[in-house]
Design an enzyme around this catalytic site. Sequence first.
Site, PDB file in Angstrom:
ATOM      1  N   SER A 140       0.824  -1.205   0.000  1.00  0.00           N
ATOM      2  CA  SER A 140       0.000   0.000   0.000  1.00  0.00           C
ATOM      3  C   SER A 140       0.857   1.253   0.000  1.00  0.00           C
ATOM      4  CB  SER A 140      -0.914   0.021   1.236  1.00  0.00           C
ATOM      5  OG  SER A 140      -1.677   1.209   1.259  1.00  0.00           O
ATOM      6  N   LYS A 195      -4.645  -6.690   3.214  1.00  0.00           N
ATOM      7  CA  LYS A 195      -4.563  -5.553   2.286  1.00  0.00           C
ATOM      8  C   LYS A 195      -5.942  -5.209   1.732  1.00  0.00           C
ATOM      9  CE  LYS A 195      -2.777  -2.479  -0.576  1.00  0.00           C
ATOM     10  NZ  LYS A 195      -3.760  -2.263  -1.608  1.00  0.00           N
ATOM     11  N   HIS A 198      -7.688  -3.335   4.384  1.00  0.00           N
ATOM     12  CA  HIS A 198      -7.106  -1.983   4.394  1.00  0.00           C
ATOM     13  C   HIS A 198      -7.814  -1.103   3.372  1.00  0.00           C
ATOM     14  CE1 HIS A 198      -4.505   0.941   2.349  1.00  0.00           C
ATOM     15  NE2 HIS A 198      -3.908   1.150   3.509  1.00  0.00           N
ATOM     16  N   ASN A 199      -8.001  -1.629   2.170  1.00  0.00           N
ATOM     17  CA  ASN A 199      -8.663  -0.856   1.124  1.00  0.00           C
ATOM     18  C   ASN A 199     -10.126  -0.609   1.449  1.00  0.00           C
ATOM     19  OD1 ASN A 199      -6.172  -1.227  -0.079  1.00  0.00           O
ATOM     20  ND2 ASN A 199      -6.988  -1.671  -2.084  1.00  0.00           N
ATOM     21  N   GLU A 202     -10.226   2.149   3.753  1.00  0.00           N
ATOM     22  CA  GLU A 202      -9.931   3.346   2.946  1.00  0.00           C
ATOM     23  C   GLU A 202     -11.205   3.878   2.283  1.00  0.00           C
ATOM     24  OE1 GLU A 202      -7.767   3.748  -1.309  1.00  0.00           O
ATOM     25  OE2 GLU A 202      -6.513   2.874   0.272  1.00  0.00           O
TER      26      GLU A 202
END
Length: 490
Positions: A140, A195, A198-199, A202
């Site tokens: 990232s 990940k 995480h997105n 976001e």
Amino acid sequence: MPRKEPREMTTTPSANVGVVGLAVMGANLARNLASREGNRVAVFNRSPERTRALVEAHPEAGFVPAEDVAEFAASLSRPRTAIIMVQAGQATDAVIQDLASVFEPGDIIIDGGNAQYTDTIRREHDMRQRGLHFVGAGISGGEEGALNGPSIMPGGSAESYETVGPIFESIAARAEDGEPCVTHVGTDGAGHFVKMVHNGIEYADMQLIAESYDLLRRVADLSPEEIADVFAKWNEGELESYLIEITAEVLRHVDERTGRPFVDIVLDQAGQKGTGNWTVQAALGLGTPISGIAEAVFARGLSSHPEQRLAGARLEGPSAKIDLEDRDAFVEDVRQALYASKIVAYSQGFDVIRAAARQYGWKIDSGAVAKIWRAGCIIRARFLGRISEAYGADADLVSLITAPFFADATGRAQASWRRVVATAATSGVPAPGFASSLAYYDGLRASRLPAALIQAQRDFFGAHTYRRVDGPGVFHTEWSGDRSETRMGD
């Protein structure tokens, strides 16, 4: 496909790591690797012209170029370690097979793209059957992070991490305390799952910031430049983060062609590449509510249907604009609502990570994940240190939002949070992120939920049974008969 032997080379293998796929992300990652002491980087692209262009543009990097995959393999020292930076899907599978045909047992293939975690689980299993290590590594930070230091979330075997760990530590972003933002997340698909989440966080973070902007502009009647000042001030306190920082910059930017605020000339249709959708789909499969993240994904979807919004413009809304008695107080309310809703988004994100860890047998350290998000990644924020502390104090924390620091923070914010959601509703300004986050918070607080009625309905029309509050057992009521209750078992 029979395994090809690496082509004979006139020089001894000299690179400790290689990069396959030299578009912007791959090229930047290769340059980052080459700039760190101890690394010598082999580079390969299916289009040799791109390999040559990178080598010629950056002679200082000392790249070891390869014209074909066999030459690439021969340039790498054992265990061969290659990072794939190509488009997710079939392109990734094709490159993996090419490398597997020339690699030998013990060698390591790393997928650094945004792969679907289930694909990573499959690929890791397939490569393990061939004696190869496969690492799914979430990376990232975008193009800048790839070049200057990303946050890295590798999965895979502990054995492969002995080789991969020092390489990733050499290029990862550094938190304020100097720690590299990388950790061994877990086996097979764990890295790509983290990940993906995480997105998803976001998505939620960006939606909440956008709702804050919309309320400050449409209700508080602030200009984009004034809102930029508000965000810049917020970035000095507990909301400090990369996304708050860049929001202030975007809102202050003026379009050169028209002289209008840049935000006003951008088409209001938000794109997405799929990781938000994947996060929601995974959470549904795991039975874990992530309503804030889901609403952010749905909001982007609604923005991308202009034909519906054009028809919807004829629908009735509030007849008059709210007259704020204290604009500064409303700005502070929005700040508090944003902070509380962000806490919900992160809490839900960690909930789904922990649910997946139970499902797939991943030993994911939630505190370590929070630590590696402190720098390099898009959602880097001041309060990630607090998240790490919360999981450090209680590794079995049932919900992040119930940890003392976050329970206190949301408790202090909840009055402002409610005023903002109410004002958004009475003003006709959509705030699905704020509203769903508050509803989730209130759902956690509730001593009893209306799910009891839903379960009774399910038993009525489908004999789905229910449990009682006054003792063990599973029951069914004969709704179409004499309404007698039958105990079905435990």
